[in-house]
Scaffold this motif. Structure first.
Motif, mmCIF file in Angstrom:
data_model
loop_
_atom_site.group_PDB
_atom_site.id
_atom_site.type_symbol
_atom_site.label_atom_id
_atom_site.label_comp_id
_atom_site.label_asym_id
_atom_site.label_seq_id
_atom_site.Cartn_x
_atom_site.Cartn_y
_atom_site.Cartn_z
ATOM 1 N N SER A 146 0.843 -1.194 0.000
ATOM 2 C CA SER A 146 0.000 0.000 0.000
ATOM 3 C C SER A 146 0.882 1.250 0.000
ATOM 4 O O SER A 146 1.993 1.233 0.517
ATOM 5 C CB SER A 146 -0.901 0.012 1.234
ATOM 6 N N PRO A 147 0.408 2.340 -0.602
ATOM 7 C CA PRO A 147 1.205 3.581 -0.609
ATOM 8 C C PRO A 147 1.281 4.166 0.789
ATOM 9 O O PRO A 147 0.358 3.988 1.598
ATOM 10 C CB PRO A 147 0.427 4.499 -1.561
ATOM 11 N N THR A 186 3.761 16.379 2.124
ATOM 12 C CA THR A 186 3.215 17.549 1.428
ATOM 13 C C THR A 186 3.284 17.363 -0.075
ATOM 14 O O THR A 186 2.313 17.631 -0.804
ATOM 15 C CB THR A 186 3.981 18.818 1.817
ATOM 16 N N ALA A 187 4.420 16.886 -0.574
ATOM 17 C CA ALA A 187 4.601 16.742 -2.017
ATOM 18 C C ALA A 187 3.621 15.743 -2.613
ATOM 19 O O ALA A 187 2.997 16.010 -3.641
ATOM 20 C CB ALA A 187 6.037 16.325 -2.326
ATOM 21 N N SER A 188 3.486 14.574 -1.987
ATOM 22 C CA SER A 188 2.566 13.575 -2.543
ATOM 23 C C SER A 188 1.117 14.022 -2.408
ATOM 24 O O SER A 188 0.279 13.689 -3.250
ATOM 25 C CB SER A 188 2.786 12.216 -1.869
ATOM 26 N N LEU A 189 0.802 14.804 -1.369
ATOM 27 C CA LEU A 189 -0.546 15.351 -1.250
ATOM 28 C C LEU A 189 -0.832 16.322 -2.388
ATOM 29 O O LEU A 189 -1.892 16.265 -3.023
ATOM 30 C CB LEU A 189 -0.706 16.061 0.096
ATOM 31 N N LEU A 228 -5.707 5.400 5.906
ATOM 32 C CA LEU A 228 -6.185 4.054 6.203
ATOM 33 C C LEU A 228 -5.587 3.036 5.238
ATOM 34 O O LEU A 228 -5.214 1.923 5.633
ATOM 35 C CB LEU A 228 -7.718 4.013 6.125
ATOM 36 N N THR A 229 -5.468 3.416 3.974
ATOM 37 C CA THR A 229 -4.865 2.514 2.982
ATOM 38 C C THR A 229 -3.444 2.147 3.361
ATOM 39 O O THR A 229 -3.005 1.010 3.162
ATOM 40 C CB THR A 229 -4.875 3.173 1.590
ATOM 41 N N SER A 230 -2.701 3.099 3.927
ATOM 42 C CA SER A 230 -1.300 2.847 4.289
ATOM 43 C C SER A 230 -1.159 1.787 5.368
ATOM 44 O O SER A 230 -0.068 1.246 5.575
ATOM 45 C CB SER A 230 -0.641 4.154 4.756
ATOM 46 N N LEU A 231 -2.257 1.463 6.079
ATOM 47 C CA LEU A 231 -2.224 0.476 7.161
ATOM 48 C C LEU A 231 -2.769 -0.872 6.716
ATOM 49 O O LEU A 231 -2.922 -1.784 7.533
ATOM 50 C CB LEU A 231 -3.053 0.992 8.348
ATOM 51 N N PHE A 251 -5.179 -3.961 -0.064
ATOM 52 C CA PHE A 251 -5.660 -2.576 0.044
ATOM 53 C C PHE A 251 -6.486 -2.147 -1.164
ATOM 54 O O PHE A 251 -7.281 -1.216 -1.083
ATOM 55 C CB PHE A 251 -4.482 -1.630 0.237
ATOM 56 N N LYS A 252 -6.316 -2.835 -2.296
ATOM 57 C CA LYS A 252 -7.064 -2.445 -3.494
ATOM 58 C C LYS A 252 -8.531 -2.823 -3.421
ATOM 59 O O LYS A 252 -9.329 -2.427 -4.268
ATOM 60 C CB LYS A 252 -6.419 -3.053 -4.738
#
Length: 641
Positions: A247-248, A253-256, A376-379, A411-412
């Motif tokens: 998962s990403p 800040t940059a990716s946001l 949530l995806t990151s977890l 996560f997908k």
């Protein structure tokens, strides 16, 4: 004492009536706008002055401070916030009241109370780093900008240290597009079946195939000269590998900024403005005000143990099958990350977009949803599966069929993400036959490099260590304000003024605006923040290097003419109408002439008059327009390179 009135209102709601929360409304002092503002005889000390209207605002704050028993300064927890805190401290120190610094990474009652108990002071290393950055930028701007005016004979030009590096990226990409030559190639596909399954095989080759090469391949596999001669091809090799797509990570800040631009269409300025609102607090439910996300200026994707636990507990309750079990290995931070703050994440995962969406504007809800889902995806568990490549060989020609079999979507499976369409597992084995039915030849062509978008520029700044999260958006905005770049249909290209300025700066100040120098300077500023380097030494070395460049003879442009529109008015990409074939195309003539050698610009001669050279512009629909530099004496114009 905080920067924003909105933040002041939110924090005041957590405290009792004995507390007074006031807002400075940003910086209260800065270097003077029209003079250098640096004392070169006194270790480059900055000479700050009050910003317009701020002396009156702070006078009212000072009146209230006189009645206080203790003062807390809670400007943002970064370099800019630290210098604001210092300026406030300097103005209030004569009151001889206890003063402490609050660094709120999130706006919540728990965080405010925790910071009050810490009783922290000013971070003088952070202040030194901010002063160093501001001083270096001021020296570069005040020394190089007048040089631009003199050499280019165009008044009011400005040169920024980091902006010049980013401008060079944009101009270099434009030159790559101008010099691109498309290449036609062909791709061969075979239609048929294996074990009753209809499949399409792709021809595998390292090199792009021209028409003659395609004919040779067709001959080798016996489609030519008799198409009915090819009946079957044997399966010769099977290659398998496991699929694990993690998962990403949570947003930096940059990716946001990149994701917000790509998914929501919000530019950097808009994204940061909305994120600031979410950080400072919104009224939720019965009127309670609470900050919804952590501090939005960060180069880290790290998540604190407390926030991770809150997120995992929420997932176990609502999405139990998606939680990544066991200990989580922290994702490696990028090379140039300071990792001073954790990632941009929701403060409370149970505040889902559905729960609080009615209290947010449509744009606030969209951005909050993006941040909430990403956290949530990151977890969540990774996507797992197996990729199989089937190779069919015929007379030294190889055709392949790729198949992915997903065993766990991980996560997908969260939200509205598309599932893998091809999830069938084949039991083919070596020696099985592909029964040929037909073939197709697709004509393709190589594509030129694409122009940067705001999101891709910000991502490159983070990847290369150029700029910092607090400056990403302002760098692009400054270039646009100066009319060095223009944005059309999300693509960013240089204006003719931007190309002129970049050509001159890179020819004469490459050492100062090159990517390696810029990121090296960022690293040295970070060392000052960590109290490992001296502000004065950094500024002195920078100043000496710049003066050395300014004392060297200027490299001059010669030969062909480059034009620049009158009165600094830049024609935007959308202003060119599509050429009418019944009359000569009209291109606005320009005045000031600057000579540039063909060797330096890789120019191509005009195919009509043979005297001018080909110039380019972004067209109305984002296409590149090519026209002669001698217009109106030559009316050559085309969309084809």
């Amino acid at each position: 004492m905080v920067e924003s009135p909105t933040k002041a209102t939110t924090i005041a709601s957590y405290l009792d009536k004995d507390w007074v929360v006031v807002a400075t409304k940003g910086h209260i002092k800065d270097l003077p706008a029209k003079s250098y503002g640096i004392d070169f005889q006194n270790s480059f000390e900055p000479e700050y002055e009050w910003l317009k209207g701020k002396k009156t605002i702070f006078s009212a704050i000072k009146t209230q401070a006189k009645l206080a028993s203790v003062i807390y300064i809670a400007s943002d927890p970064d370099r800019e916030g630290e210098i604001i805190a210092k300026h406030c401290f300097d103005e209030l120190v004569k009151l001889k009241k206890p003063m402490f610094r609050l660094r709120l990474k999130e706006i919540s009652k728990e965080e405010v109370n925790r910071q009050i108990k810490l009783k922290s002071g000013l971070d003088f290393a952070e202040i030194e780093s901010q002063i160093a950055r501001r001083t270096v930028d001021r020296i570069f701007g005040f020394e190089v900008s007048p040089d631009l005016w003199r050499q280019l004979k165009i008044s009011s030009l400005s040169a920024g240290r980091v902006q010049s590096t980013v401008l060079h990226w944009i101009c270099e990409r434009e030159k790559e597009i101008q010099n691109f030559s498309k290449e036609i190639y062909y791709q061969l596909k075979l239609q048929g079946s294996v074990s009753g399954e209809s499949v399409i095989l792709d021809h595998q080759t390292k090199d792009k195939l021209d028409s003659k090469s395609i004919q040779k391949v067709l001959t080798d596999i016996e489609i030519l000269p008799e198409p009915n001669r090819l009946k079957e091809i044997l399966l010769s090799e099977i290659k398998k590998k496991n699929i694990k797509r993690n998962s990403p990570p949570a947003f930096s800040t940059a990716s946001l900024l990149e994701t917000s631009f790509r998914v929501l269409g919000f530019d950097s300025k808009k994204t940061m403005k909305i994120a600031q609102t979410l950080f400072e607090g919104k009224s939720i439910g019965s009127g309670e005000r609470i900050g919804l996300i952590t501090y939005m200026r960060t180069d880290s994707t790290r998540v604190s143990d407390l926030k991770r636990e809150l997120g995992v507990n929420y997932l176990k309750k609502h999405f139990p099958g998606l939680v990544l079990e066991g200990s989580i290995t922290p994702k490696k931070q990028k090379k140039y990350s300071q990792d001073a703050h954790e990632a941009v994440i929701p403060i409370r995962p149970d505040y889902s977009p559905e729960t609080i969406g009615s209290y947010l504007s449509n744009e606030e809800r969209s951005l909050y949803t993006l941040i909430w889902e990403r956290f949530l995806t990151s977890l969540m568990k990774p996507e797992l599966g197996e990729e199989t490549i089937y190779e069919f060989h015929k007379n030294n020609q190889v055709f392949i069929y790729k198949n992915e079999f997903i065993t766990d979507s991980g996560f997908k499976a969260f939200g509205k993400r598309d599932q893998k369409k091809n999830s069938k597992k084949f039991d083919w084995k070596i020696g099985d036959r592909f029964f040929y039915e037909s073939h197709s030849i697709e004509e393709k062509q190589t594509e030129p490099p694409v122009r940067y978008t705001q999101g891709k520029l910000v991502q490159k700044m983070e990847d290369t260590g150029v700029g910092r999260p607090s400056t990403y958006g302002s760098i692009i905005e400054t270039l646009r304000t100066r009319k060095y770049i223009v944005e059309y249909h999300k693509s960013i290209g240089p204006t003719s003024l931007g190309m002129i300025v970049d050509d001159y700066l890179f020819l004469n100040f490459q050492e100062m605006i090159g990517e390696s120098f810029t990121k090296d300077l960022e690293n040295k500023l970070d060392q000052i923040t960590e109290d490992k380097a001296s502000r004065i030494n950094l500024i002195q070395n920078f100043y000496d290097s710049l003066l050395g460049l300014l004392r060297t003879p200027r490299k001059k442009y010669t030969s062909t003419v480059r034009r620049y529109p009158k009165n600094n008015e830049e024609t935007l990409p959308g202003s060119y109408a599509k050429p009418n074939p019944n009359r000569s195309a009209k291109i606005k003539a320009s005045t000031t002439r600057i000579s540039i050698s063909k060797e330096q610009t890789n120019v191509k001669p005009c195919p009509v008059c043979k005297e001018g050279f080909i110039k380019t512009k972004l067209g109305k629909k984002g296409k590149t327009i090519y026209f002669c530099s001698r217009y109106p004496h030559c009316d050559y114009i085309t969309y084809e390179s």
